[in-house]
Write an enzyme that holds these catalytic residues in place. Sequence first.
Site, mmCIF file in Angstrom:
data_model
loop_
_atom_site.group_PDB
_atom_site.id
_atom_site.type_symbol
_atom_site.label_atom_id
_atom_site.label_comp_id
_atom_site.label_asym_id
_atom_site.label_seq_id
_atom_site.Cartn_x
_atom_site.Cartn_y
_atom_site.Cartn_z
ATOM 1 N N LYS A 10 59.794 55.949 52.364
ATOM 2 C CA LYS A 10 59.864 56.681 53.614
ATOM 3 C C LYS A 10 61.294 56.737 54.170
ATOM 4 C CE LYS A 10 56.921 54.547 56.368
ATOM 5 N NZ LYS A 10 56.081 53.765 57.064
ATOM 6 N N ALA A 16 31.129 34.544 26.297
ATOM 7 C CA ALA A 16 30.811 36.030 26.081
ATOM 8 C C ALA A 16 29.600 36.501 26.868
ATOM 9 C CB ALA A 16 30.496 36.176 24.753
ATOM 10 N N SER A 17 29.030 35.616 27.585
ATOM 11 C CA SER A 17 27.918 36.137 28.527
ATOM 12 C C SER A 17 28.118 36.408 29.916
ATOM 13 C CB SER A 17 26.662 35.137 28.080
ATOM 14 O OG SER A 17 27.209 33.643 28.608
ATOM 15 N N ASP A 60 30.516 37.343 33.312
ATOM 16 C CA ASP A 60 31.035 38.533 34.127
ATOM 17 C C ASP A 60 32.314 39.442 33.553
ATOM 18 O OD1 ASP A 60 30.610 40.146 36.751
ATOM 19 O OD2 ASP A 60 32.615 39.223 37.016
ATOM 20 N N LEU A 113 50.084 40.657 36.029
ATOM 21 C CA LEU A 113 51.268 40.867 35.305
ATOM 22 C C LEU A 113 51.050 42.137 34.300
ATOM 23 C CD1 LEU A 113 52.438 37.232 34.750
ATOM 24 C CD2 LEU A 113 53.577 39.057 36.033
ATOM 25 N N LYS A 161 49.573 44.966 35.010
ATOM 26 C CA LYS A 161 49.529 46.313 35.672
ATOM 27 C C LYS A 161 50.832 47.211 35.459
ATOM 28 C CE LYS A 161 45.991 44.752 38.932
ATOM 29 N NZ LYS A 161 44.746 45.697 38.694
ATOM 30 N N HIS A 182 48.378 35.935 41.702
ATOM 31 C CA HIS A 182 48.896 37.347 41.643
ATOM 32 C C HIS A 182 49.989 37.705 42.421
ATOM 33 C CE1 HIS A 182 45.330 37.406 39.425
ATOM 34 N NE2 HIS A 182 44.190 37.693 40.345
ATOM 35 N N ASP A 195 42.619 32.269 44.892
ATOM 36 C CA ASP A 195 42.112 33.353 44.146
ATOM 37 C C ASP A 195 43.017 34.462 44.073
ATOM 38 O OD1 ASP A 195 39.606 34.381 42.547
ATOM 39 O OD2 ASP A 195 39.839 35.820 44.322
ATOM 40 N N TRP A 232 51.182 57.977 54.661
ATOM 41 C CA TRP A 232 51.627 58.708 53.190
ATOM 42 C C TRP A 232 50.122 59.083 52.542
ATOM 43 C CZ3 TRP A 232 50.466 56.593 48.368
ATOM 44 C CH2 TRP A 232 50.795 57.593 47.390
HETATM 45 N N1 LIG Z 1 34.872 37.939 36.929
HETATM 46 C C1 LIG Z 1 36.095 38.364 37.200
HETATM 47 O O1 LIG Z 1 36.350 39.304 37.887
HETATM 48 C C2 LIG Z 1 37.282 37.341 37.268
HETATM 49 C C3 LIG Z 1 37.116 36.125 36.490
HETATM 50 N N2 LIG Z 1 38.301 35.278 36.260
HETATM 51 C C4 LIG Z 1 38.277 33.988 35.718
HETATM 52 O O2 LIG Z 1 37.864 34.277 34.497
HETATM 53 C C5 LIG Z 1 37.143 33.114 34.105
HETATM 54 C C6 LIG Z 1 35.369 33.533 33.870
HETATM 55 O O3 LIG Z 1 34.835 34.334 34.885
HETATM 56 P P1 LIG Z 1 33.523 34.935 35.009
HETATM 57 O O4 LIG Z 1 33.228 35.589 33.701
HETATM 58 O O5 LIG Z 1 33.468 35.428 36.383
HETATM 59 O O6 LIG Z 1 32.769 33.596 35.047
HETATM 60 P P2 LIG Z 1 31.123 33.363 34.758
HETATM 61 O O7 LIG Z 1 30.714 32.561 35.823
HETATM 62 O O8 LIG Z 1 30.321 34.607 34.560
HETATM 63 O O9 LIG Z 1 31.154 32.569 33.560
HETATM 64 C C7 LIG Z 1 31.475 32.539 32.160
HETATM 65 C C8 LIG Z 1 30.374 32.213 31.348
HETATM 66 O O10 LIG Z 1 30.517 30.522 30.994
HETATM 67 C C9 LIG Z 1 29.464 30.035 31.361
HETATM 68 N N3 LIG Z 1 29.429 28.956 32.322
HETATM 69 C C10 LIG Z 1 29.227 29.510 33.443
HETATM 70 N N4 LIG Z 1 29.354 28.192 34.450
HETATM 71 C C11 LIG Z 1 29.618 27.243 33.522
HETATM 72 C C12 LIG Z 1 29.599 25.929 33.880
HETATM 73 N N5 LIG Z 1 29.408 25.449 35.081
HETATM 74 N N6 LIG Z 1 29.686 25.047 32.566
HETATM 75 C C13 LIG Z 1 29.759 25.582 31.599
HETATM 76 N N7 LIG Z 1 29.663 27.036 31.439
HETATM 77 C C14 LIG Z 1 29.447 27.732 32.183
HETATM 78 C C15 LIG Z 1 28.241 30.920 31.230
HETATM 79 O O11 LIG Z 1 27.815 31.062 29.948
HETATM 80 P P3 LIG Z 1 26.779 30.463 29.274
HETATM 81 O O12 LIG Z 1 25.830 29.710 30.138
HETATM 82 O O13 LIG Z 1 26.139 31.432 28.334
HETATM 83 O O14 LIG Z 1 27.273 29.501 28.242
HETATM 84 C C16 LIG Z 1 28.942 32.324 31.557
HETATM 85 O O15 LIG Z 1 28.082 33.454 31.021
HETATM 86 C C17 LIG Z 1 36.924 32.200 35.310
HETATM 87 O O16 LIG Z 1 38.088 31.159 35.208
HETATM 88 C C18 LIG Z 1 37.360 33.334 36.503
HETATM 89 O O17 LIG Z 1 38.153 32.552 37.432
HETATM 90 C C19 LIG Z 1 39.616 35.776 36.629
HETATM 91 C C20 LIG Z 1 39.684 37.023 37.036
HETATM 92 C C21 LIG Z 1 38.739 37.891 37.497
HETATM 93 O O1 LIG Z 2 41.702 37.667 39.867
HETATM 94 C C1 LIG Z 2 40.922 38.440 40.609
HETATM 95 O O2 LIG Z 2 41.040 39.582 40.851
HETATM 96 C C2 LIG Z 2 40.175 40.710 41.329
HETATM 97 C C3 LIG Z 2 40.964 42.002 41.697
HETATM 98 O O3 LIG Z 2 41.478 42.538 40.605
HETATM 99 P P1 LIG Z 2 41.998 43.793 40.542
HETATM 100 O O4 LIG Z 2 42.656 44.120 39.301
HETATM 101 O O5 LIG Z 2 40.824 44.778 40.983
HETATM 102 O O6 LIG Z 2 42.892 44.098 41.725
HETATM 103 C C4 LIG Z 2 39.591 39.900 42.376
HETATM 104 O O7 LIG Z 2 38.208 40.775 42.801
HETATM 105 C C5 LIG Z 2 38.992 38.575 42.329
HETATM 106 O O8 LIG Z 2 38.362 38.154 43.478
HETATM 107 C C6 LIG Z 2 40.123 37.778 41.557
HETATM 108 O O9 LIG Z 2 39.453 36.511 40.995
#
Ligand SMILES: NC(=O)C1=CN([C@@H]2O[C@H](COP(=O)(O)OP(=O)(O)OC[C@H]3O[C@@H](n4cnc5c(N)ncnc54)[C@H](OP(=O)(O)O)[C@@H]3O)[C@@H](O)[C@H]2O)C=CC1
Ligand SMILES: O=C1O[C@H](COP(=O)(O)O)[C@@H](O)[C@H](O)[C@H]1O
Length: 520
Positions: free
Chosen positions: A409, A42-43, A45, A219, A221, A279, A274, A515
């Site tokens: 087109k 939950a903390s 991105d 999937l 969108k 996708h 990625d 376009w």
């Molecule tokens: N961000 C994006 O736009 C997208 C992300 N994803 C996928 O979603 C998932 C989460 O992504 P995202 O939120 O960006 O990831 P983060 O790196 O922000 O990780 C999420 C949380 O997991 C914990 N964490 C991070 N690294 C580790 C580690 N090495 N071991 C244990 N806990 C860890 C941290 O929480 P804490 O330390 O508080 O426990 C962190 O806040 C991934 O699988 C990513 O590939 C898919 C599509 C898009």
């Molecule tokens: O899964 C991912 O998607 C985003 C792009 O998503 P979009 O819905 O904005 O097209 C991409 O930026 C990221 O690298 C990838 O992990």
Amino acid sequence: MNVSPSASRIESIDRNYSRSESFLDANSVPEQGCLSIVVLGASGDLAKKKTFPALFNLYRQGFLQPSEVHIFGYARTKISDDDLRDRIRRHLVHGKEASSSHSEDVEKFLQLIKYVSGSYDDEGGFRLLDKEISEHEVAKNSQEGSSRRLFYLALPPSVYPSVCKMIRYHCMNRSDLGGWTRVVVEKPFGKDLSSAEELSLQLGELFNEKQIYRIDHYLGKELVQNLLVLRFANRLFLPLWNRDNIDNIQIVFREDFGTEGRGGYFDEYGIIRDIIQNHLLQVLCLVAMEKPVSLKPEYIRDEKVKVLKSVLPVEDDEVVLGQYEGYRDDPTVADNSNTPTFATVILRIHNERWEGVPFILKAGKALNSRKAEVRVQFKDVPGDIFKSKKLGRNELVIRLQPSEAMYTKLTVKKPGLEMSTIQSEMDLSYGMRYQGVTIPEAYERLILDTIRGDQQHFVRRDELKVAWEIFTPLLHRIDDGKLKPLPYKPGSRGPVEADELLAKAGYVQTHGYIWIPPTL
Ligand SMILES: NC(=O)C1=CN([C@@H]2O[C@H](COP(=O)(O)OP(=O)(O)OC[C@H]3O[C@@H](n4cnc5c(N)ncnc54)[C@H](OP(=O)(O)O)[C@@H]3O)[C@@H](O)[C@H]2O)C=CC1
Ligand SMILES: O=C1O[C@H](COP(=O)(O)O)[C@@H](O)[C@H](O)[C@H]1O
């Protein structure tokens, strides 16, 4: 205190609406009663940018009722409930929506969220989480076993096995009185075939396939979901959708920014893992698969697996890799990184419908624009009496984002006294045609599907396996340094070699025609 979103909005929504009866299994359980949604990581991105905002939108539209729902955030970071709420709040409030009713809804929604801190492999944290969930279920007068528990893993895949084990042993629904436990996992599901299979095996020992939701947000969108309707509900396209009429198909993803803040993650995975392996390949399935028996999730997924199994091994001379200049300046990226930030890969489908038609999958970061689209280019007209070949071919473009649209087109007579031709288009731009309709966010839709138990838009285990089978040999050649990315300038179209490959594959660019999405 019972809180609820603005009554007027709820009234306008039929919460029992089901997308189509045929989408669901006949024996699917009624989706009502106490619902706990747990966002693990939950903390992070994804949680703040996508998961919580999607939950908020569902709440605002009345799909998450305060009388039934509670939301838990779980992560290691030691923060309070209010700290988590503060982190989320700014992703729920947008300038144009800062009305007082919106702000009120935000505050009411945030009060549904509770934070539990714990590690991902420690029983203590998960026991505490279970206790909190159970207390909430008791408070909602939920009969033991009738409640619904949804776990969303917004976490790096390295911790999936331990987290799933903890959920399985400490946080499951007690018995089965119509309740359920479902686990949503984010991509990347592994790094190659063997790691993905190992992950599937580990998860498969803990949960059955009906409990696992492998999310691929493409999937969810709107225009991706429209692909099956477009293809199978329109007589216009049915007879044309094959090698006799179609010359080539491009599925393109472009971003106009780099890896920004995610360099460490990206450098380990690269653009193929990625974006392309998941996708774009999912989009390819929907473009290329045969008609399913019905819209039942298993029938659709059966057809996706079939078409994936017909994909031939990728040839090195049908691949162009790129890496944008400046990528390695990120301190989290290795100085000698061989990771591609751009790739064009041609896939060939060895079946009756598609033999000889290249499927050109192209994805890149730090390019000149942000867009995702499917571009179906038709063959030249035989015996062209208008000499219009030079002007361009028919194309059907399905613009996934931004400015969702479908346009074709066409060559038409240039208006005027002369008999000359010009390129034009038939245009279905969603912003114009569906004014006032808000297109739901992909995550919003997919979380709702999870709550409803509809797995149509989620990746099945065997589908994932074939997807990795297609790309693993190529990925290993890149990992071993046998294929090297070409440098390209940020803000460009990517390496020129990619355009050359496109031309070699048969794509004919229409010069002098662009376009422009119509504006209101
Ligand atoms: N961000 C994006 O736009 C997208 C992300 N994803 C996928 O979603 C998932 C989460 O992504 P995202 O939120 O960006 O990831 P983060 O790196 O922000 O990780 C999420 C949380 O997991 C914990 N964490 C991070 N690294 C580790 C580690 N090495 N071991 C244990 N806990 C860890 C941290 O929480 P804490 O330390 O508080 O426990 C962190 O806040 C991934 O699988 C990513 O590939 C898919 C599509 C898009
Ligand atoms: O899964 C991912 O998607 C985003 C792009 O998503 P979009 O819905 O904005 O097209 C991409 O930026 C990221 O690298 C990838 O992990």
